[in-house]
Motif scaffolding. Sequence first.
Motif, PDB file in Angstrom:
ATOM      1  N   HIS A 259      16.886  50.797  15.925  1.00  0.00           N
ATOM      2  CA  HIS A 259      16.054  49.688  16.404  1.00  0.00           C
ATOM      3  C   HIS A 259      15.778  49.906  17.893  1.00  0.00           C
ATOM      4  O   HIS A 259      16.572  50.536  18.601  1.00  0.00           O
ATOM      5  N   PRO A 260      14.680  49.352  18.423  1.00  0.00           N
ATOM      6  CA  PRO A 260      14.332  49.582  19.834  1.00  0.00           C
ATOM      7  C   PRO A 260      14.983  48.606  20.802  1.00  0.00           C
ATOM      8  O   PRO A 260      14.811  48.751  22.019  1.00  0.00           O
ATOM      9  N   ASP A 261      15.754  47.644  20.325  1.00  0.00           N
ATOM     10  CA  ASP A 261      16.169  46.499  21.134  1.00  0.00           C
ATOM     11  C   ASP A 261      16.972  46.849  22.377  1.00  0.00           C
ATOM     12  O   ASP A 261      16.887  46.152  23.390  1.00  0.00           O
ATOM     13  N   LEU A 262      17.796  47.894  22.333  1.00  0.00           N
ATOM     14  CA  LEU A 262      18.756  48.157  23.412  1.00  0.00           C
ATOM     15  C   LEU A 262      18.309  49.267  24.368  1.00  0.00           C
ATOM     16  O   LEU A 262      19.112  49.801  25.125  1.00  0.00           O
ATOM     17  N   GLN A 263      17.035  49.583  24.356  1.00  0.00           N
ATOM     18  CA  GLN A 263      16.537  50.676  25.195  1.00  0.00           C
ATOM     19  C   GLN A 263      16.768  50.409  26.678  1.00  0.00           C
ATOM     20  O   GLN A 263      17.274  51.275  27.412  1.00  0.00           O
ATOM     21  N   ALA A 264      16.390  49.223  27.148  1.00  0.00           N
ATOM     22  CA  ALA A 264      16.527  48.921  28.575  1.00  0.00           C
ATOM     23  C   ALA A 264      17.979  48.983  29.021  1.00  0.00           C
ATOM     24  O   ALA A 264      18.292  49.489  30.103  1.00  0.00           O
ATOM     25  N   LEU A 265      18.869  48.493  28.176  1.00  0.00           N
ATOM     26  CA  LEU A 265      20.294  48.522  28.508  1.00  0.00           C
ATOM     27  C   LEU A 265      20.796  49.954  28.657  1.00  0.00           C
ATOM     28  O   LEU A 265      21.470  50.292  29.638  1.00  0.00           O
ATOM     29  N   ALA A 266      20.482  50.808  27.698  1.00  0.00           N
ATOM     30  CA  ALA A 266      20.926  52.199  27.767  1.00  0.00           C
ATOM     31  C   ALA A 266      20.378  52.888  29.012  1.00  0.00           C
ATOM     32  O   ALA A 266      21.109  53.604  29.722  1.00  0.00           O
ATOM     33  N   GLU A 267      19.107  52.671  29.298  1.00  0.00           N
ATOM     34  CA  GLU A 267      18.478  53.347  30.439  1.00  0.00           C
ATOM     35  C   GLU A 267      19.002  52.823  31.762  1.00  0.00           C
ATOM     36  O   GLU A 267      19.028  53.558  32.757  1.00  0.00           O
ATOM     37  N   ASP A 268      19.437  51.559  31.802  1.00  0.00           N
ATOM     38  CA  ASP A 268      20.050  51.029  33.029  1.00  0.00           C
ATOM     39  C   ASP A 268      21.304  51.808  33.408  1.00  0.00           C
ATOM     40  O   ASP A 268      21.664  51.879  34.585  1.00  0.00           O
ATOM     41  N   PHE A 269      21.973  52.368  32.421  1.00  0.00           N
ATOM     42  CA  PHE A 269      23.184  53.154  32.672  1.00  0.00           C
ATOM     43  C   PHE A 269      22.898  54.658  32.714  1.00  0.00           C
ATOM     44  O   PHE A 269      23.824  55.465  32.700  1.00  0.00           O
ATOM     45  N   GLY A 270      21.631  55.035  32.731  1.00  0.00           N
ATOM     46  CA  GLY A 270      21.259  56.439  32.899  1.00  0.00           C
ATOM     47  C   GLY A 270      21.280  57.274  31.646  1.00  0.00           C
ATOM     48  O   GLY A 270      21.237  58.507  31.718  1.00  0.00           O
ATOM     49  N   ALA A 271      21.340  56.631  30.476  1.00  0.00           N
ATOM     50  CA  ALA A 271      21.339  57.375  29.212  1.00  0.00           C
ATOM     51  C   ALA A 271      19.928  57.449  28.650  1.00  0.00           C
ATOM     52  O   ALA A 271      19.146  56.491  28.759  1.00  0.00           O
ATOM     53  N   ARG A 272      19.596  58.556  28.029  1.00  0.00           N
ATOM     54  CA  ARG A 272      18.336  58.649  27.318  1.00  0.00           C
ATOM     55  C   ARG A 272      18.447  57.848  26.018  1.00  0.00           C
ATOM     56  O   ARG A 272      19.429  57.984  25.294  1.00  0.00           O
ATOM     57  N   PHE A 273      17.453  57.036  25.744  1.00  0.00           N
ATOM     58  CA  PHE A 273      17.442  56.215  24.535  1.00  0.00           C
ATOM     59  C   PHE A 273      16.452  56.822  23.540  1.00  0.00           C
ATOM     60  O   PHE A 273      15.293  57.047  23.869  1.00  0.00           O
ATOM     61  N   VAL A 274      16.935  57.090  22.334  1.00  0.00           N
ATOM     62  CA  VAL A 274      16.087  57.658  21.290  1.00  0.00           C
ATOM     63  C   VAL A 274      16.059  56.692  20.121  1.00  0.00           C
ATOM     64  O   VAL A 274      17.102  56.397  19.522  1.00  0.00           O
ATOM     65  N   HIS A 275      14.857  56.216  19.797  1.00  0.00           N
ATOM     66  CA  HIS A 275      14.679  55.287  18.688  1.00  0.00           C
ATOM     67  C   HIS A 275      14.226  56.065  17.462  1.00  0.00           C
ATOM     68  O   HIS A 275      13.149  56.670  17.455  1.00  0.00           O
ATOM     69  N   LEU A 276      15.085  56.069  16.431  1.00  0.00           N
ATOM     70  CA  LEU A 276      14.779  56.758  15.181  1.00  0.00           C
ATOM     71  C   LEU A 276      14.989  55.775  14.030  1.00  0.00           C
ATOM     72  O   LEU A 276      16.121  55.554  13.596  1.00  0.00           O
ATOM     73  N   PRO A 277      13.933  55.141  13.552  1.00  0.00           N
ATOM     74  CA  PRO A 277      14.077  54.197  12.439  1.00  0.00           C
ATOM     75  C   PRO A 277      14.691  54.868  11.216  1.00  0.00           C
ATOM     76  O   PRO A 277      14.412  56.040  10.928  1.00  0.00           O
ATOM     77  N   VAL A 278      15.534  54.125  10.507  1.00  0.00           N
ATOM     78  CA  VAL A 278      16.165  54.629   9.290  1.00  0.00           C
ATOM     79  C   VAL A 278      15.750  53.709   8.144  1.00  0.00           C
ATOM     80  O   VAL A 278      16.220  52.578   8.045  1.00  0.00           O
ATOM     81  N   LEU A 279      14.875  54.200   7.291  1.00  0.00           N
ATOM     82  CA  LEU A 279      14.401  53.453   6.133  1.00  0.00           C
ATOM     83  C   LEU A 279      14.919  54.115   4.865  1.00  0.00           C
ATOM     84  O   LEU A 279      15.251  55.308   4.875  1.00  0.00           O
ATOM     85  N   PRO A 280      15.018  53.351   3.783  1.00  0.00           N
ATOM     86  CA  PRO A 280      15.574  53.927   2.552  1.00  0.00           C
ATOM     87  C   PRO A 280      14.913  55.221   2.110  1.00  0.00           C
ATOM     88  O   PRO A 280      15.582  56.120   1.606  1.00  0.00           O
TER      89      PRO A 280
END
Length: 284
Positions: free
Chosen positions: A125-146
């Motif tokens: 999910h994309p929800d935590l992107q800003a949080l991860a980037e605030d700590f200097g981590a690269r955020f990768v959003h990869l949806p997982v569908l059935p």
Amino acid sequence: MSVPTAILQVICPDRPGLVSELSGWVAANGGNIRHADHHTDAGAGLFLSRIEWQLEGFGLPREAVAPAVTALAERLGGDGQVHFSDAAARVAIFVSKQDHCLVDLLWRTRAGELPMQVPLVISNHPDLQALAEDFGARFVHLPVLPDSKQEAERAQLQVLEDHGIELVVLAKYMQVLSPDFLASFPAVINIHHSFLPAFKGAQPYHRAWERGVKLIGATAHYVTEDLDGGPIIEQATVPVSHRDDVEDLIRKGRDMERLALARALRLHLRRQVMVYRGRTAVFS
């Protein structure tokens, strides 16, 4: 700054004289032992040892220590590995939407409590992107569908390889990793929101409330193909009562999840955990 150390872990068939032989090997190479812990599993006939010594003054260069440990373990008929305390592991954190464990791990890493780097956060999910980037981590959003789980896991594995990741931590990642993923990348730690082996699977707090339990907890464990059944590293518990509703259990449980996961990760990173026969020996 603490003096760098080497950490030896050995599992081998038990016999007399092993403590002397292992500590003698360290001493013969000029090592000053800081910590030494041993355990004999009489039922399995196995001996487990963790020895940590200062690298300063040690007679072998760092690049020669691992081959020497391999030869030592082979001589004992077992398995051995060595790690260095100043080598910060590269860790990826997998998350979904809940942020409490992610925030805790990133904060503890920044504060120097956890000897690791977190260059990567992966989420379905994309929800935590800003949080991860605030700590200097690269955020990768990869949806997982059935119908796209296999494709998503292939992409995850590629990103892990691209970033040189050594360990994955499932910090409330609400997906089950496939056997194919674990075969390719087996170094995974998960936090489960119950005191395992009770209430495996989904909604453990709801089921605990329905049963009227008086104690809830969280369990950090290594991930295997057995759902919520991997070797346990750390557990934390808190009392609950008939006055608590499900939301109270969830609120109290979140504190236990953060605590158990942080403790387990620290134990793993400090090489205080040894896995054998589907269980762990934790030298704390």
